[in-house]
Design an enzyme around this catalytic site. Structure first.
Site, short mmCIF file in Angstrom:
data_model
loop_
_atom_site.label_atom_id
_atom_site.label_comp_id
_atom_site.label_asym_id
_atom_site.label_seq_id
_atom_site.Cartn_x
_atom_site.Cartn_y
_atom_site.Cartn_z
N GLN A 73 -4.97 -2.08 9.55
CA GLN A 73 -4.82 -3.36 8.85
C GLN A 73 -5.44 -4.49 9.66
O GLN A 73 -5.22 -4.61 10.87
CB GLN A 73 -3.32 -3.63 8.60
CG GLN A 73 -3.04 -4.87 7.77
CD GLN A 73 -3.53 -4.76 6.33
OE1 GLN A 73 -3.65 -3.69 5.76
NE2 GLN A 73 -3.84 -5.91 5.74
N LYS A 120 0.85 -1.21 0.00
CA LYS A 120 0.00 0.00 0.00
C LYS A 120 0.88 1.26 0.00
O LYS A 120 0.62 2.20 -0.74
CB LYS A 120 -0.92 -0.01 1.23
CG LYS A 120 -2.05 -1.04 1.11
CD LYS A 120 -2.80 -1.29 2.41
CE LYS A 120 -3.78 -2.45 2.20
NZ LYS A 120 -4.44 -2.92 3.41
N ASP A 176 -11.46 2.23 3.86
CA ASP A 176 -11.74 0.79 3.75
C ASP A 176 -13.22 0.54 3.42
O ASP A 176 -13.60 -0.56 3.02
CB ASP A 176 -11.43 0.10 5.09
CG ASP A 176 -10.13 -0.69 5.06
OD1 ASP A 176 -9.76 -1.17 3.97
OD2 ASP A 176 -9.51 -0.84 6.12
N1 GUN Z 1 -6.79 -7.22 5.56
C1 GUN Z 1 -7.05 -7.90 4.42
N2 GUN Z 1 -7.73 -7.11 3.55
C2 GUN Z 1 -7.89 -5.91 4.15
C3 GUN Z 1 -8.49 -4.69 3.74
O1 GUN Z 1 -9.05 -4.53 2.65
N3 GUN Z 1 -8.44 -3.68 4.65
C4 GUN Z 1 -7.85 -3.81 5.87
N4 GUN Z 1 -7.88 -2.77 6.70
N5 GUN Z 1 -7.29 -4.93 6.27
C5 GUN Z 1 -7.30 -5.98 5.41
#
Ligand code: GUN
Length: 292
Positions: A99, A55, A122
């Site tokens: 996350q 990211k 998100d």
């Molecule tokens: N863990 C796996 N996929 C995601 C996501 O799309 N967002 C977040 N915050 N954590 C994740």
């Protein structure tokens, strides 16, 4: 191996989206707005570390400012909630992401509910999910489902009246994706299957589209896939390749399904990069709204 499916190239499409975003970021910068994503990672889960790094790198490529905060796995829920509170107040931050998964002392729903809905890149806040249930897709949408919808649209796959089976009912992928598929204008007939479902194999065999988001390596077999159907594979797992003795990445669907599907996402390079592209998009949208 004989491959007949057209690859749904998430990597390529995500790079095109990033190119467009880069231009929007430059325009925002001219107006004094610097899109800024804050990512909180609690603990030292190796997979999460990789996702967060990906990211950050994507932010760099598009000119989005990113701040990564890594907290020890012993961090209390209150500490994370307080940090989110500060970030909610910080006018320079446009997107906040914690996350998942978090260590067990931290309730993910409380975390989600604390994030200012306008910074919820998100798309997990009840206000944003609620909009989706109401048929309003103009809010911040969950990234993996939004990325899958974009990938299917880009490949001109018409879902109207089609039988779409979603395997997995997670808060992050399966549930919101099912809502998006069933929304007016998309008009798919959606079946949600999960760990308690009976006859998933038969349900898949009668489906025009299979979307696998179970997190179990090679759960969906080639024999489950109807000829010329579309397969979207959300899973990514590291497994030992017995023939080479080395680790390899596999999805939730056997790679051999490529031989029968008309279109299929590769693993890696399918859904994963699209998730990140949608996260960047949400961050830029959120920053642009602040400028209005
Ligand atoms: N863990 C796996 N996929 C995601 C996501 O799309 N967002 C977040 N915050 N954590 C994740």
């Amino acid at each position: 191996m004989f491959v007949s499916a057209v690859l749904l190239d998430g990597k390529g499409l995500s790079r095109d989206i990033e190119d467009e975003l880069k231009i929007r970021v430059e325009e925002l910068n001219k107006g004094g707005i610097k899109p800024h994503l804050a990512v909180i990672l609690v603990g030292d889960d190796p997979a999460s570390q990789v996702y967060v790094r990906n990211k950050e790198n994507a932010c760099k490529r598009t000119g989005i400012k990113s701040t990564k905060i890594i907290l020890p796995s012993s961090t209390s829920e209150k500490e994370v909630l307080d940090l989110i509170g500060q970030m909610n107040e910080d006018e320079d931050i446009h997107g906040i992401l914690v996350q998942s998964p978090t260590p067990k002392q931290i309730n993910e729903l409380k975390i989600t509910n604390k994030i200012d809905p306008s910074k919820d890149v998100d798309g997990f806040h009840p206000q944003n999910l609620g909009k989706l249930v109401q048929g309003d897709t103009n809010g911040l949408l969950p990234c993996t489902p939004a990325g899958i919808m974009r990938l299917l649209k880009n490949a001109k796959i018409n879902l109207e009246g089609k039988k779409v089976t979603v395997i997995g009912r997670s808060r992050i992928v399966g549930m919101p994706l099912s809502l998006m598929l069933a929304q007016k204008g998309v008009d798919a007939t959606v079946t949600i299957t999960h760990s308690r479902s009976k006859n998933i194999e038969q349900i898949c065999q009668s489906s025009d589209v299979i979307i696998a988001a179970v997190g179990r390596p090679e759960f969906v077999k080639k024999e489950w896939v109807k000829n010329s159907s579309v397969v979207v594979d959300v899973g990514i797992s590291r497994v030992l390749d017995k023939s080479t003795g080395k680790n390899k990445l596999v999805g939730d669907v056997e790679e051999a399904a490529m031989e029968v599907a008309s279109h299929m996402t590769p693993v890696p390079g399918g859904v994963g990069p699209m998730t990140i592209a949608m996260l960047l998009t949400n961050t830029v949208v959120s920053a642009a709204k602040k400028g209005n």
